[in-house]
Design a protein around this motif. Sequence first.
Motif, mmCIF file in Angstrom:
data_model
loop_
_atom_site.group_PDB
_atom_site.id
_atom_site.type_symbol
_atom_site.label_atom_id
_atom_site.label_comp_id
_atom_site.label_asym_id
_atom_site.label_seq_id
_atom_site.Cartn_x
_atom_site.Cartn_y
_atom_site.Cartn_z
ATOM 1 N N GLU A 121 0.857 -1.186 0.000
ATOM 2 C CA GLU A 121 0.000 0.000 0.000
ATOM 3 C C GLU A 121 0.888 1.231 0.000
ATOM 4 O OE1 GLU A 121 -3.215 -0.037 -0.302
ATOM 5 O OE2 GLU A 121 -3.464 -2.218 -0.126
ATOM 6 N N PRO B 213 -4.564 5.802 3.827
ATOM 7 C CA PRO B 213 -5.964 5.428 3.603
ATOM 8 C C PRO B 213 -6.880 6.638 3.525
ATOM 9 C CG PRO B 213 -5.317 4.999 5.878
ATOM 10 C CD PRO B 213 -4.066 5.375 5.152
ATOM 11 N N GLU B 214 -7.915 6.519 2.705
ATOM 12 C CA GLU B 214 -8.939 7.567 2.600
ATOM 13 C C GLU B 214 -10.233 7.069 3.231
ATOM 14 O OE1 GLU B 214 -9.729 9.401 -1.128
ATOM 15 O OE2 GLU B 214 -7.620 9.839 -1.561
ATOM 16 N N TRP B 215 -10.831 7.907 4.055
ATOM 17 C CA TRP B 215 -12.100 7.603 4.697
ATOM 18 C C TRP B 215 -13.164 8.570 4.196
ATOM 19 C CZ3 TRP B 215 -10.903 7.086 10.692
ATOM 20 C CH2 TRP B 215 -10.009 6.022 10.894
#
Length: 420
Positions: A341, A345-347
């Motif tokens: 990765e 991360p996208e939330w």
Amino acid sequence: MADREAKSDKFMRKVLQVQEAQNRILAHIRRLERETVPLEEAQGRYLAENIAAPHPFPAFPRSGMDGYAIVAADTEKCPGGGEVWLRVVDNIPCGSVSAGAIIPGTAARIMTGAQVPEGADAVVMLEMTETREVDGVPCVGIRKPIASGANVTPVGLEVSQGETVLAAGRKLAAGDIAVLAAFGIAEVPVLRRPKVGVFATGTELLDVKEPLQPGRIRNSNSPMLQALVREAGGEPVMLGTIPDVLDLARSKLQTALETCDLVITTGGVSVGDYDIMGDLVREEAGDMLFNKIAMRPGSVTTAAVRGGKVLLALSGNPGACYVGFQLFARPAIASMQGAAELFLPEWTVILGVDYPKINNFTRFVRARLELRDGSVYAYPAAIDASSVMVTIKDSDCLIIVPPEERGLAAGAKVRAIKLL
């Protein structure tokens, strides 16, 4: 994001979208060599290859509790109210193996985690038994039927032999270290940590240890970048501060490119008379990857390739420098280590308050997350200007505000990049 380019100013800057800028950097990043490190030094490193289980786990049938290992069929007559008495022929603590097999009519005292002896197919918990001696022989009494397999962890319940337990590109955390240890992997194959050269430009900069002087500020960006490089898994190589002298900066940059895998600079990429990093990059325009990005803060972020190495020139404004590192340097450092990765991360979160600012470029807003009534809310920093440094410490995400948004109301769903 679509790649929209347009000439902008006298410096021939071309506006590039963030994703295209990221792709251009990553296209020039090479995966580093593999090396082997001791297990105790493997935390935070990236695996260079898949790790397969050399044996099943558990490797032997294991008792799930303290009690007695028995043949389950011996308890079949218990439903009628009868009590079964079995001769206790062994006592098996953890780490020991029974000297003989369990046959019908016998049982073995056993501890949690110990190997279930041959012939036994169930363990009855201690609280469900009573004991007595018959003619000097210890016996255990059982009143309820026990199913075959009860309280026995079978061979390979967690992992079968040959099964991949950790995949290449995984960043090793505490649980992964436990897995490696359980399978006897004392030397771990990982990719080398990249050496990342860091230096700041600006005659106005003071060292952290220096007293304040009129018109000058302490260099906070370099220590921040040093910490960020470490967080990303790289080895920072601190090259100090350079005054706004083009020849000195050129020499320092050349040395950094020869000794490091990636070079990050901060400052000197705007359009001022003393912004020397922009001048250095333009000296070899064919090697430039980009010099303007459709983002706020940090639109003047610049990247080039020299001698096969990427040079990433970040803004001297702390907020822009911080955001630029997260978007461009962190993925590059991860890619060098073969990370599965590359990006944070996208939330999708809920905006906690109104955000009225309007921009022509995508804005990455420093913010803090809060869990409320089972939902995640994001609250923008009260002061989010590019030059503001203090709110960095209070931010654990970057809210993404697209240019087409003409202000956002509290309660709106927004994308946010979760900062590690």
